[in-house]
Design an enzyme around this catalytic site. Structure first.
Site, mmCIF file in Angstrom:
data_model
loop_
_atom_site.group_PDB
_atom_site.id
_atom_site.type_symbol
_atom_site.label_atom_id
_atom_site.label_comp_id
_atom_site.label_asym_id
_atom_site.label_seq_id
_atom_site.Cartn_x
_atom_site.Cartn_y
_atom_site.Cartn_z
ATOM 1 C CB SER A 279 -0.882 -0.006 1.254
ATOM 2 O OG SER A 279 -1.446 1.269 1.474
ATOM 3 C CE1 TYR B 28 -3.197 -0.108 5.283
ATOM 4 C CE2 TYR B 28 -3.747 -2.404 5.677
ATOM 5 C CZ TYR B 28 -3.492 -1.368 4.804
ATOM 6 O OH TYR B 28 -3.518 -1.591 3.451
ATOM 7 C CE LYS C 10 -1.597 -4.284 3.337
ATOM 8 N NZ LYS C 10 -1.931 -5.528 2.647
ATOM 9 C CG ASN D 235 -11.348 3.481 2.396
ATOM 10 O OD1 ASN D 235 -11.299 2.277 2.336
ATOM 11 N ND2 ASN D 235 -10.392 4.182 2.943
ATOM 12 C CG LEU D 236 -14.292 10.305 -0.775
ATOM 13 C CD1 LEU D 236 -15.017 11.221 0.202
ATOM 14 C CD2 LEU D 236 -13.345 11.101 -1.659
ATOM 15 N N GLY E 154 -4.200 12.243 11.192
ATOM 16 C CA GLY E 154 -3.360 11.346 10.376
ATOM 17 C C GLY E 154 -3.468 11.612 8.892
HETATM 18 C C1 WQD Z 1 -9.554 9.826 0.942
HETATM 19 C C2 WQD Z 1 -9.822 11.317 1.131
HETATM 20 C C3 WQD Z 1 -10.053 11.961 3.441
HETATM 21 C C4 WQD Z 1 -13.786 9.697 4.082
HETATM 22 C C5 WQD Z 1 -6.843 4.941 2.956
HETATM 23 C C6 WQD Z 1 -5.803 4.171 3.691
HETATM 24 C C7 WQD Z 1 -4.794 3.602 2.727
HETATM 25 C C8 WQD Z 1 -5.496 2.824 1.638
HETATM 26 C C9 WQD Z 1 -6.572 3.648 0.960
HETATM 27 C C10 WQD Z 1 -5.349 0.508 2.222
HETATM 28 C C11 WQD Z 1 -9.031 11.904 2.301
HETATM 29 C C12 WQD Z 1 -11.368 12.176 2.683
HETATM 30 C C13 WQD Z 1 -12.637 10.239 3.514
HETATM 31 C C14 WQD Z 1 -14.849 10.559 4.494
HETATM 32 C C15 WQD Z 1 -13.588 12.439 3.722
HETATM 33 N N1 WQD Z 1 -6.044 1.643 2.169
HETATM 34 N N2 WQD Z 1 -12.552 11.589 3.337
HETATM 35 N N3 WQD Z 1 -14.704 11.910 4.299
HETATM 36 O O1 WQD Z 1 -7.114 7.886 3.793
HETATM 37 O O2 WQD Z 1 -6.326 8.345 1.410
HETATM 38 O O3 WQD Z 1 -6.256 6.028 2.306
HETATM 39 O O4 WQD Z 1 -7.460 4.113 1.993
HETATM 40 O O5 WQD Z 1 -4.240 0.287 1.824
HETATM 41 O O6 WQD Z 1 -3.952 2.757 3.451
HETATM 42 O O7 WQD Z 1 -5.119 5.065 4.535
HETATM 43 O O8 WQD Z 1 -8.438 7.065 1.788
HETATM 44 O O9 WQD Z 1 -10.837 7.120 1.226
HETATM 45 O O10 WQD Z 1 -10.164 7.219 3.677
HETATM 46 O O11 WQD Z 1 -9.751 9.192 2.210
HETATM 47 O O12 WQD Z 1 -13.468 13.664 3.546
HETATM 48 O O13 WQD Z 1 -15.921 10.121 5.035
HETATM 49 O O14 WQD Z 1 -11.199 11.504 1.448
HETATM 50 O O15 WQD Z 1 -9.802 13.021 4.331
HETATM 51 O O16 WQD Z 1 -8.666 13.234 1.940
HETATM 52 P P1 WQD Z 1 -6.998 7.441 2.381
HETATM 53 P P2 WQD Z 1 -9.877 7.588 2.269
#
Ligand code: WQD
Length: 338
Positions: A124, A148, A152, A198-199, A293
């Site tokens: 990742s 996590y 990795k 995730n978003l 984070g």
């Molecule tokens: C993306 C953007 C949030 C949710 C994570 C893991 C990484 C990988 C991919 C496994 C960011 C914003 C999110 C929400 C929001 N997974 N957001 N509201 O954090 O980039 O990566 O998933 O390997 O290890 O860390 O992905 O989708 O959580 O966030 O505003 O309800 O969307 O702040 O900018 P991230 P994410």
């Protein structure tokens, strides 16, 4: 080739299994179904029109893995199995280190015992240290901010050391950026349990009305619109990357890390607007506090994948939004038919 796929019933695993079957490979899926629904296996058979062996086993169970390797003449392994929720890993570090590291050690032991020398590992972009210059390439400094991510990075280290001790092994460490989207049929897709971290699944469940509104985690980052920028990659491109990595591993030995990203960054609000326009839906949102984070911007330098694997992402933002929405509206409750 006959390929054992750990975690093959999961989101990226299931998409990869379909492509492996379409390419004519024979697969064996090992999955404990702790974070996957058995219905996925039927959908893989339906979409590929092929059958495969399945074992509901946790890879930490060496005796069970030893039996599976003894029963099948395996050419290589694609290793997806592992806990993967960043937030949960902070709350439950021992479960994450135990499950993800012990599982990999058990798998490597079985591979050594049965002389299986090729592995594609699901790593990742989370292994990259915060504060790297963008786009991030595979030589960038490594370091994690959550258990996590550390699992990795530790597994990458373990695999690099196994290759030093066994130079005829071939290991490809695939560092994913942000996987999104679904199979074009809408029959398999991302099905997180509970409230999505995730978003993308959060956006699609909000568009569906399962969630009331999206909370945008901060709009005061140093980006074009203040919201976080990420490198979203379609899960079908990601799956193809595993096929190309497996073909590379047949012809090479040694260990190599390879980014799987598009090289493009989109902000949270870019994704919301694109999702609404492309799918003609509304995604209500409010601006909320930053998530601890999170960083402002992360996107890949994907040139090594092009050079070594001949791979590059082909799907665009429209595909990501359309395929995500097609899966979500066809499966309002994911794989649970209720
Ligand atoms: C993306 C953007 C949030 C949710 C994570 C893991 C990484 C990988 C991919 C496994 C960011 C914003 C999110 C929400 C929001 N997974 N957001 N509201 O954090 O980039 O990566 O998933 O390997 O290890 O860390 O992905 O989708 O959580 O966030 O505003 O309800 O969307 O702040 O900018 P991230 P994410």
């Amino acid at each position: 080739m006959k390929i054992l796929v750990t975690g093959g019933a999961g989101y990226i695993g299931s998409h990869t299994c379909i492509k492996l079957l379409e390419e004519g490979h024979e697969i064996i899926i090992v999955d404990d179904l702790s974070n996957a629904n058995i219905e996925v296996l039927e959908r893989i058979r339906e979409l590929s029109q092929k059958d495969f062996a399945f074992y509901q086993v946790n890879i930490c169970d060496f005796e069970a893995m030893d039996k599976i390797f003894g029963k099948h003449d395996i050419d290589g392994v694609i290793h997806f199995a592992g806990f993967k929720a960043v937030g949960e890993s902070v709350a439950k570090p021992l479960e994450y280190y135990s499950n993800n590291i012990t599982g990999t050690l058990s798998l490597c032991k079985a591979m050594l015992k049965h002389d299986v020398r090729r592995m594609i590992f699901s790593s990742s972009a989370t292994v990259y240290k915060v504060g790297n210059t963008m786009p991030v390439d595979e030589e960038a400094p490594l370091g994690c901010t959550n258990p996590y991510g550390w699992t990795k990075l530790m597994i990458e280290q373990i695999l690099n050391d196994v290759v030093v001790a066994n130079p005829d092994w071939s290991v490809v460490l695939l560092r994913y950026f942000n996987p999104v989207g679904a199979h074009e049929s809408g029959r398999i897709g991302e099905d997180p349990s509970g409230i999505p971290n995730n978003l993308f699944p959060y956006i699609s469940q909000t568009a569906l009305g399962r969630l009331e509104k999206l909370y945008v985690f901060g709009n005061d980052y140093d980006t074009h619109d203040g919201t976080g920028v990420r490198d979203y990659i379609h899960v079908q491109d990601l799956a193809q990357g595993h096929i190309d990595a497996a073909n590379y591993a047949i012809k090479h030995t040694g260990a190599v890390a390879i980014n799987l990203g598009t090289g493009n960054g989109y902000s949270v609000l870019d994704m919301v607007k694109a999702f609404e326009e492309i799918n003609q839906v509304k995604v209500p949102y409010v601006i909320d506090a930053r998530r601890p984070g999170d960083v402002a911007t992360v996107y890949a330098n994907a040139s090594r994948a092009k050079k070594l694997l001949g791979w590059e992402a082909k799907k665009n933002l429209r595909d990501m939004c359309q395929d995500s929405w097609n899966w979500q509206k066809s499966n309002p409750n994911g794989y649970n038919k209720v």
